[in-house]
Design a protein around this motif. Structure first.
Motif, PDB file in Angstrom:
ATOM      1  N   LEU A  94      61.494  33.311  -5.550  1.00 52.39           N
ATOM      2  CA  LEU A  94      61.285  34.348  -6.731  1.00 52.39           C
ATOM      3  C   LEU A  94      62.243  34.847  -7.458  1.00 52.39           C
ATOM      4  N   GLY A  95      63.544  34.792  -6.968  1.00 49.37           N
ATOM      5  CA  GLY A  95      64.815  34.963  -7.494  1.00 49.37           C
ATOM      6  C   GLY A  95      65.239  36.573  -7.624  1.00 49.37           C
ATOM      7  N   SER A  96      64.263  37.476  -7.779  1.00 50.23           N
ATOM      8  CA  SER A  96      64.325  38.784  -7.822  1.00 50.23           C
ATOM      9  C   SER A  96      62.976  39.392  -7.729  1.00 50.23           C
ATOM     10  N   GLY A  97      63.087  40.709  -7.543  1.00 51.44           N
ATOM     11  CA  GLY A  97      61.878  41.448  -7.191  1.00 51.44           C
ATOM     12  C   GLY A  97      61.953  42.541  -6.114  1.00 51.44           C
ATOM     13  N   ALA A  98      61.033  42.816  -5.689  1.00 50.60           N
ATOM     14  CA  ALA A  98      60.967  43.892  -4.435  1.00 50.60           C
ATOM     15  C   ALA A  98      60.917  43.394  -3.022  1.00 50.60           C
ATOM     16  N   ARG A  99      61.870  43.833  -2.318  1.00 52.58           N
ATOM     17  CA  ARG A  99      62.341  43.305  -1.112  1.00 52.58           C
ATOM     18  C   ARG A  99      61.690  44.215  -0.219  1.00 52.58           C
ATOM     19  N   LEU A 100      61.229  43.788   1.194  1.00 47.83           N
ATOM     20  CA  LEU A 100      60.622  44.509   2.170  1.00 47.83           C
ATOM     21  C   LEU A 100      61.851  45.499   2.980  1.00 47.83           C
ATOM     22  N   PHE A 101      62.927  44.568   3.207  1.00 48.31           N
ATOM     23  CA  PHE A 101      63.897  45.199   4.193  1.00 48.31           C
ATOM     24  C   PHE A 101      65.149  45.984   3.385  1.00 48.31           C
ATOM     25  N   ASP A 102      64.730  46.290   2.339  1.00 44.95           N
ATOM     26  CA  ASP A 102      65.944  47.290   1.316  1.00 44.95           C
ATOM     27  C   ASP A 102      65.476  48.537   1.511  1.00 44.95           C
ATOM     28  N   ASN A 103      66.293  49.562   1.264  1.00 42.52           N
ATOM     29  CA  ASN A 103      66.278  50.675   0.939  1.00 42.52           C
ATOM     30  C   ASN A 103      66.001  51.482   2.274  1.00 42.52           C
ATOM     31  N   LEU A 104      66.665  50.864   3.513  1.00 42.55           N
ATOM     32  CA  LEU A 104      66.218  51.536   4.756  1.00 42.55           C
ATOM     33  C   LEU A 104      67.178  52.470   5.178  1.00 42.55           C
ATOM     34  N   ALA A 141      61.702  52.776   7.807  1.00 45.19           N
ATOM     35  CA  ALA A 141      62.843  53.632   8.036  1.00 45.19           C
ATOM     36  C   ALA A 141      62.504  54.659   9.085  1.00 45.19           C
ATOM     37  N   ALA A 142      61.478  55.126   8.950  1.00 46.35           N
ATOM     38  CA  ALA A 142      61.102  56.262   9.870  1.00 46.35           C
ATOM     39  C   ALA A 142      60.731  55.889  11.430  1.00 46.35           C
ATOM     40  N   GLY A 185      40.625  57.143  14.244  1.00 43.38           N
ATOM     41  CA  GLY A 185      40.122  57.124  15.587  1.00 43.38           C
ATOM     42  C   GLY A 185      40.932  56.393  16.555  1.00 43.38           C
ATOM     43  N   ASP A 186      40.221  55.648  17.618  1.00 45.35           N
ATOM     44  CA  ASP A 186      40.922  54.861  18.067  1.00 45.35           C
ATOM     45  C   ASP A 186      41.504  53.409  17.609  1.00 45.35           C
ATOM     46  N   LYS A 187      40.939  53.344  16.232  1.00 46.13           N
ATOM     47  CA  LYS A 187      41.481  51.977  15.618  1.00 46.13           C
ATOM     48  C   LYS A 187      42.851  51.908  15.032  1.00 46.13           C
ATOM     49  N   ASP A 188      43.165  50.941  14.301  1.00 50.68           N
ATOM     50  CA  ASP A 188      44.546  50.850  13.832  1.00 50.68           C
ATOM     51  C   ASP A 188      44.659  51.310  12.553  1.00 50.68           C
ATOM     52  N   VAL A 189      45.947  51.683  12.140  1.00 49.74           N
ATOM     53  CA  VAL A 189      45.905  51.983  10.753  1.00 49.74           C
ATOM     54  C   VAL A 189      46.882  50.946  10.092  1.00 49.74           C
ATOM     55  N   SER A 190      46.409  50.550   9.054  1.00 47.93           N
ATOM     56  CA  SER A 190      47.284  49.400   8.230  1.00 47.93           C
ATOM     57  C   SER A 190      48.060  49.986   6.896  1.00 47.93           C
ATOM     58  N   VAL A 191      49.274  49.773   7.004  1.00 43.76           N
ATOM     59  CA  VAL A 191      50.134  49.983   5.571  1.00 43.76           C
ATOM     60  C   VAL A 191      49.674  48.638   4.553  1.00 43.76           C
ATOM     61  N   GLY A 192      49.125  49.118   3.697  1.00 46.49           N
ATOM     62  CA  GLY A 192      48.648  48.017   2.768  1.00 46.49           C
ATOM     63  C   GLY A 192      49.723  47.569   1.664  1.00 46.49           C
ATOM     64  N   GLY A 193      50.902  48.468   1.569  1.00 50.04           N
ATOM     65  CA  GLY A 193      51.852  48.163   0.614  1.00 50.04           C
ATOM     66  C   GLY A 193      51.810  49.215  -0.496  1.00 50.04           C
ATOM     67  N   GLY A 194      52.557  48.978  -1.381  1.00 48.84           N
ATOM     68  CA  GLY A 194      53.673  47.771  -1.709  1.00 48.84           C
ATOM     69  C   GLY A 194      54.915  48.075  -0.718  1.00 48.84           C
ATOM     70  N   ALA A 195      55.763  47.482  -1.482  1.00 47.73           N
ATOM     71  CA  ALA A 195      57.268  47.576  -0.625  1.00 47.73           C
ATOM     72  C   ALA A 195      57.753  48.792  -0.226  1.00 47.73           C
ATOM     73  N   ALA A 196      57.725  49.560  -1.297  1.00 43.96           N
ATOM     74  CA  ALA A 196      58.239  51.127  -1.042  1.00 43.96           C
ATOM     75  C   ALA A 196      57.566  51.722   0.149  1.00 43.96           C
ATOM     76  N   THR A 197      56.341  51.680   0.021  1.00 45.26           N
ATOM     77  CA  THR A 197      55.664  52.286   1.271  1.00 45.26           C
ATOM     78  C   THR A 197      55.969  51.695   2.563  1.00 45.26           C
ATOM     79  N   ALA A 198      55.943  50.732   2.651  1.00 46.18           N
ATOM     80  CA  ALA A 198      56.386  49.694   4.001  1.00 46.18           C
ATOM     81  C   ALA A 198      57.615  50.256   4.393  1.00 46.18           C
ATOM     82  N   GLN A 199      58.448  50.256   3.252  1.00 45.42           N
ATOM     83  CA  GLN A 199      60.086  50.775   3.771  1.00 45.42           C
ATOM     84  C   GLN A 199      60.110  52.155   4.320  1.00 45.42           C
ATOM     85  N   GLN A 200      59.342  52.857   3.840  1.00 48.45           N
ATOM     86  CA  GLN A 200      59.459  54.283   4.255  1.00 48.45           C
ATOM     87  C   GLN A 200      58.993  54.437   5.753  1.00 48.45           C
ATOM     88  N   TYR A 201      57.749  53.630   5.841  1.00 49.10           N
ATOM     89  CA  TYR A 201      57.396  53.856   7.322  1.00 49.10           C
ATOM     90  C   TYR A 201      58.334  53.084   8.408  1.00 49.10           C
TER      91      TYR A 201
END
Length: 213
Positions: free
Chosen positions: A177-187, A161-162, A143-159
């Motif tokens: 951490l040295g490696s793992g999943a980045r938020l700002f990859d795959n854009l 990038a769009a 409705g009038d409330k916000d929508v939260s993207v909870g994650g993970g990284a791939a889901t946040a990246q898709q929104y």
């Protein structure tokens, strides 16, 4: 119509989850360090049915993660249960019978499944036709409330990038951490324009809020 927002913790070297994510280590090896700032907070503990807890400069950020949120979108990895078909005894999430969302949660997946209704007003819906469909359904539920993207990284990246995210809160934790999943990859070719609107220094973390320009 409310905002589409994401709040996510990130290491100093840019990772939002550690390497080798698994059912044993859903945040990857070392990834739990990213959330040490929020777990002791009263706002977090109350949301998970516990008493007590700290109040500090991070409290408004923790309260805002699900504050004014009418629906949540998350990926299959965040919901858990492993890849592939759901099986005869399908996974019900990491959060027990009374998850902290208390709203409709739309899970992006390639495998259809009936909605999962749990206690406290949380119902998980499993969306197989992409991020736009999930967002349309989430906005209708919110409705009038916000929508939260909870994650993970791939889901946040898709929104991201769009160009659909209105607000990003990045909580920067001083660990490497040295490696793992980045938020700002795959854009891809997307280069979203963001404006910093707030920065909060708190114990063990710095919170930076960005708005889409």
């Amino acid at each position: 119509m409310g905002k589409l927002k994401v709040s996510i913790s990130m290491s100093l070297d840019g990772y939002v989850a550690g390497p080798d994510q698994s059912e044993k280590d859903p945040l990857g090896i070392g990834g739990e360090q990213l959330h040490e700032w929020v777990v002791p907070l009263r706002a977090f503990r109350e949301g998970h049915g516990a008493d007590g807890g700290e109040v500090n400069a991070s409290t408004p950020i923790a309260e805002g993660i699900l504050g004014n949120v009418g629906a949540v979108i998350m990926g299959r990895n965040m919901f858990g249960g492993g890849p592939g078909l759901w099986g005869d005894d399908p996974w019900k999430g990491w959060w027990g019978d009374n998850p902290p969302f208390h709203s409709s949660v739309f899970v992006l997946t390639h495998h259809a499944r009936e909605p999962l209704e749990l206690e406290g007003g949380t119902t998980f819906y499993f969306v197989t036709d992409g991020i736009e469909s999930a967002l349309e359904r989430a906005r209708a539920a919110a409705g009038d409330k916000d929508v939260s993207v909870g994650g993970g990284a791939a889901t946040a990246q898709q929104y991201l990038a769009a160009g659909l995210l209105d607000e990003i809160v990045v909580s920067i934790v001083p660990v490497l951490l040295g490696s793992g999943a980045r938020l700002f990859d795959n854009l891809g070719d997307a280069r979203p324009r963001l404006q910093q609107v707030e920065a909060i220094e708190a114990p063990g973390v710095t919170h930076v809020r960005y708005a889409r320009t």
